[in-house]
Design a protein around this motif. Structure first.
Motif, PDB file in Angstrom:
ATOM      1  N   LYS A 193       0.818  -1.215   0.000  1.00  0.00           N
ATOM      2  CA  LYS A 193       0.000   0.000   0.000  1.00  0.00           C
ATOM      3  C   LYS A 193       0.852   1.266   0.000  1.00  0.00           C
ATOM      4  CE  LYS A 193      -4.080   2.133   1.634  1.00  0.00           C
ATOM      5  NZ  LYS A 193      -4.481   2.736   0.377  1.00  0.00           N
ATOM      6  N   PHE A 194       1.983   1.216   0.717  1.00  0.00           N
ATOM      7  CA  PHE A 194       2.772   2.434   0.882  1.00  0.00           C
ATOM      8  C   PHE A 194       4.110   2.387   0.145  1.00  0.00           C
ATOM      9  CE2 PHE A 194       0.007   2.117   4.654  1.00  0.00           C
ATOM     10  CZ  PHE A 194      -0.777   3.236   4.427  1.00  0.00           C
ATOM     11  N   GLY A 195       4.390   1.287  -0.559  1.00  0.00           N
ATOM     12  CA  GLY A 195       5.546   1.212  -1.422  1.00  0.00           C
ATOM     13  C   GLY A 195       6.907   1.117  -0.750  1.00  0.00           C
ATOM     14  N   LEU A 196       6.937   0.665   0.497  1.00  0.00           N
ATOM     15  CA  LEU A 196       8.222   0.531   1.191  1.00  0.00           C
ATOM     16  C   LEU A 196       8.861  -0.814   0.865  1.00  0.00           C
ATOM     17  CD1 LEU A 196       7.064   1.881   4.638  1.00  0.00           C
ATOM     18  CD2 LEU A 196       8.600   3.031   3.061  1.00  0.00           C
ATOM     19  N   PRO A 197      10.178  -0.868   0.712  1.00  0.00           N
ATOM     20  CA  PRO A 197      10.851  -2.149   0.493  1.00  0.00           C
ATOM     21  C   PRO A 197      10.763  -3.023   1.744  1.00  0.00           C
ATOM     22  CG  PRO A 197      12.262  -0.298  -0.122  1.00  0.00           C
ATOM     23  CD  PRO A 197      11.082   0.263   0.609  1.00  0.00           C
ATOM     24  N   ALA A 198      10.441  -4.295   1.563  1.00  0.00           N
ATOM     25  CA  ALA A 198      10.267  -5.207   2.699  1.00  0.00           C
ATOM     26  C   ALA A 198      11.531  -5.309   3.545  1.00  0.00           C
ATOM     27  CB  ALA A 198       9.852  -6.593   2.198  1.00  0.00           C
ATOM     28  N   ASP A 199      12.702  -5.312   2.907  1.00  0.00           N
ATOM     29  CA  ASP A 199      13.932  -5.432   3.686  1.00  0.00           C
ATOM     30  C   ASP A 199      14.140  -4.237   4.607  1.00  0.00           C
ATOM     31  OD1 ASP A 199      14.401  -3.853   1.396  1.00  0.00           O
ATOM     32  OD2 ASP A 199      16.539  -4.346   1.361  1.00  0.00           O
ATOM     33  N   GLU A 200      13.694  -3.052   4.188  1.00  0.00           N
ATOM     34  CA  GLU A 200      13.799  -1.872   5.054  1.00  0.00           C
ATOM     35  C   GLU A 200      12.823  -1.958   6.221  1.00  0.00           C
ATOM     36  OE1 GLU A 200      13.753   1.951   3.147  1.00  0.00           O
ATOM     37  OE2 GLU A 200      15.105   1.267   1.564  1.00  0.00           O
ATOM     38  N   VAL A 201      11.613  -2.426   5.939  1.00  0.00           N
ATOM     39  CA  VAL A 201      10.604  -2.564   6.993  1.00  0.00           C
ATOM     40  C   VAL A 201      11.079  -3.566   8.042  1.00  0.00           C
ATOM     41  CG1 VAL A 201       8.242  -3.288   7.494  1.00  0.00           C
ATOM     42  CG2 VAL A 201       8.694  -1.919   5.454  1.00  0.00           C
ATOM     43  N   LEU A 202      11.705  -4.637   7.599  1.00  0.00           N
ATOM     44  CA  LEU A 202      12.169  -5.698   8.500  1.00  0.00           C
ATOM     45  C   LEU A 202      13.527  -5.402   9.142  1.00  0.00           C
ATOM     46  CD1 LEU A 202      11.094  -8.729   6.308  1.00  0.00           C
ATOM     47  CD2 LEU A 202      10.126  -8.085   8.525  1.00  0.00           C
ATOM     48  N   SER A 203      14.145  -4.284   8.776  1.00  0.00           N
ATOM     49  CA  SER A 203      15.510  -3.988   9.227  1.00  0.00           C
ATOM     50  C   SER A 203      15.619  -3.566  10.687  1.00  0.00           C
ATOM     51  CB  SER A 203      16.111  -2.882   8.359  1.00  0.00           C
ATOM     52  OG  SER A 203      15.490  -1.633   8.662  1.00  0.00           O
ATOM     53  N   GLY A 204      14.479  -3.246  11.305  1.00  0.00           N
ATOM     54  CA  GLY A 204      14.523  -2.753  12.681  1.00  0.00           C
ATOM     55  C   GLY A 204      14.541  -1.242  12.753  1.00  0.00           C
ATOM     56  N   ALA A 205      14.420  -0.590  11.606  1.00  0.00           N
ATOM     57  CA  ALA A 205      14.363   0.870  11.568  1.00  0.00           C
ATOM     58  C   ALA A 205      13.038   1.352  12.147  1.00  0.00           C
ATOM     59  CB  ALA A 205      14.516   1.364  10.131  1.00  0.00           C
ATOM     60  N   SER A 206      13.051   2.538  12.715  1.00  0.00           N
ATOM     61  CA  SER A 206      11.810   3.114  13.231  1.00  0.00           C
ATOM     62  C   SER A 206      10.953   3.582  12.062  1.00  0.00           C
ATOM     63  CB  SER A 206      12.115   4.295  14.158  1.00  0.00           C
ATOM     64  OG  SER A 206      12.598   5.395  13.410  1.00  0.00           O
ATOM     65  N   PHE A 207       9.675   3.770  12.326  1.00  0.00           N
ATOM     66  CA  PHE A 207       8.784   4.282  11.286  1.00  0.00           C
ATOM     67  C   PHE A 207       9.282   5.631  10.785  1.00  0.00           C
ATOM     68  CE2 PHE A 207       5.052   1.725  13.212  1.00  0.00           C
ATOM     69  CZ  PHE A 207       5.374   0.631  12.444  1.00  0.00           C
ATOM     70  N   GLU A 208       9.788   6.445  11.699  1.00  0.00           N
ATOM     71  CA  GLU A 208      10.311   7.757  11.321  1.00  0.00           C
ATOM     72  C   GLU A 208      11.478   7.611  10.337  1.00  0.00           C
ATOM     73  OE1 GLU A 208      11.031  11.810  13.703  1.00  0.00           O
ATOM     74  OE2 GLU A 208      12.129  10.100  14.508  1.00  0.00           O
ATOM     75  N   GLU A 209      12.366   6.671  10.606  1.00  0.00           N
ATOM     76  CA  GLU A 209      13.500   6.427   9.714  1.00  0.00           C
ATOM     77  C   GLU A 209      13.046   5.912   8.353  1.00  0.00           C
ATOM     78  OE1 GLU A 209      16.967   5.297  12.935  1.00  0.00           O
ATOM     79  OE2 GLU A 209      15.495   3.759  12.409  1.00  0.00           O
ATOM     80  N   LEU A 210      11.873   5.294   8.312  1.00  0.00           N
ATOM     81  CA  LEU A 210      11.308   4.786   7.064  1.00  0.00           C
ATOM     82  C   LEU A 210      10.432   5.826   6.365  1.00  0.00           C
ATOM     83  CD1 LEU A 210      10.309   1.223   8.321  1.00  0.00           C
ATOM     84  CD2 LEU A 210      12.246   1.804   6.839  1.00  0.00           C
ATOM     85  N   ASP A 211      10.406   7.055   6.910  1.00  0.00           N
ATOM     86  CA  ASP A 211       9.582   8.147   6.374  1.00  0.00           C
ATOM     87  C   ASP A 211       8.087   7.833   6.436  1.00  0.00           C
ATOM     88  OD1 ASP A 211      11.724   9.882   5.837  1.00  0.00           O
ATOM     89  OD2 ASP A 211      12.089   8.911   3.898  1.00  0.00           O
ATOM     90  N   ILE A 212       7.683   7.115   7.478  1.00  0.00           N
ATOM     91  CA  ILE A 212       6.266   6.856   7.724  1.00  0.00           C
ATOM     92  C   ILE A 212       5.778   7.944   8.667  1.00  0.00           C
ATOM     93  CG2 ILE A 212       4.599   5.251   8.734  1.00  0.00           C
ATOM     94  CD1 ILE A 212       6.530   2.979   7.924  1.00  0.00           C
ATOM     95  N   ASP A 213       4.917   8.813   8.148  1.00  0.00           N
ATOM     96  CA  ASP A 213       4.451   9.944   8.955  1.00  0.00           C
ATOM     97  C   ASP A 213       3.148   9.606   9.680  1.00  0.00           C
ATOM     98  OD1 ASP A 213       2.393  10.180   7.063  1.00  0.00           O
ATOM     99  OD2 ASP A 213       3.343  11.855   6.032  1.00  0.00           O
ATOM    100  N   SER A 214       2.657  10.569  10.430  1.00  0.00           N
ATOM    101  CA  SER A 214       1.465  10.342  11.253  1.00  0.00           C
ATOM    102  C   SER A 214       0.230  10.021  10.410  1.00  0.00           C
ATOM    103  CB  SER A 214       1.195  11.542  12.152  1.00  0.00           C
ATOM    104  OG  SER A 214       0.988  12.710  11.376  1.00  0.00           O
ATOM    105  N   LEU A 215       0.125  10.570   9.223  1.00  0.00           N
ATOM    106  CA  LEU A 215      -1.022  10.259   8.359  1.00  0.00           C
ATOM    107  C   LEU A 215      -1.004   8.800   7.911  1.00  0.00           C
ATOM    108  CD1 LEU A 215      -1.193  13.477   6.176  1.00  0.00           C
ATOM    109  CD2 LEU A 215      -2.646  12.850   8.110  1.00  0.00           C
ATOM    110  N   ILE A 216       0.170   8.304   7.598  1.00  0.00           N
ATOM    111  CA  ILE A 216       0.284   6.890   7.225  1.00  0.00           C
ATOM    112  C   ILE A 216      -0.059   6.011   8.421  1.00  0.00           C
ATOM    113  CG2 ILE A 216       1.899   5.066   6.539  1.00  0.00           C
ATOM    114  CD1 ILE A 216       3.274   7.138   4.742  1.00  0.00           C
ATOM    115  N   LEU A 217       0.380   6.409   9.614  1.00  0.00           N
ATOM    116  CA  LEU A 217       0.075   5.619  10.811  1.00  0.00           C
ATOM    117  C   LEU A 217      -1.429   5.579  11.083  1.00  0.00           C
ATOM    118  CD1 LEU A 217       3.003   6.641  13.171  1.00  0.00           C
ATOM    119  CD2 LEU A 217       2.740   4.517  11.879  1.00  0.00           C
TER     120      LEU A 217
END
Length: 85
Positions: free
Chosen positions: A21-45
């Motif tokens: 839905k939001f076009g993020l690479p799976a490896d980045e999502v699974l990397s342990g990065a915070s949502f902020e580091e993944l550029d996931i903002d409050s609207l996406i949350l």
């Protein structure tokens, strides 16, 4: 209390949603990065919360998912709500 299988289903749903839905690479999502580091903002949350309500029937209040959370933090919050996956 959730089982390892339920935890994996929640994690899988989150990864699938964030990648498809939001076009993020799976490896980045699974990397342990915070949502902020993944550029996931409050609207996406907020939108993610609405998707979770529709998909697994849990209700997350605004602000329960935070930009400082990692994927595992989000899974823990969702598990605490008692999802039905």
């Amino acid at each position: 209390m959730t089982t390892a299988t339920e935890t994996q289903k929640i994690k899988s749903l989150l990864v699938t949603t964030l990648t498809e839905k939001f076009g993020l690479p799976a490896d980045e999502v699974l990397s342990g990065a915070s949502f902020e580091e993944l550029d996931i903002d409050s609207l996406i949350l907020v939108e993610l919360g609405l998707i979770l309500r529709k998909e697994i029937g849990i209700v997350l209040e605004e602000g329960e998912l935070k930009s400082s959370f990692t994927l595992d933090d989000a899974v823990a919050v969702i598990e605490a709500k008692g999802p039905r996956v």
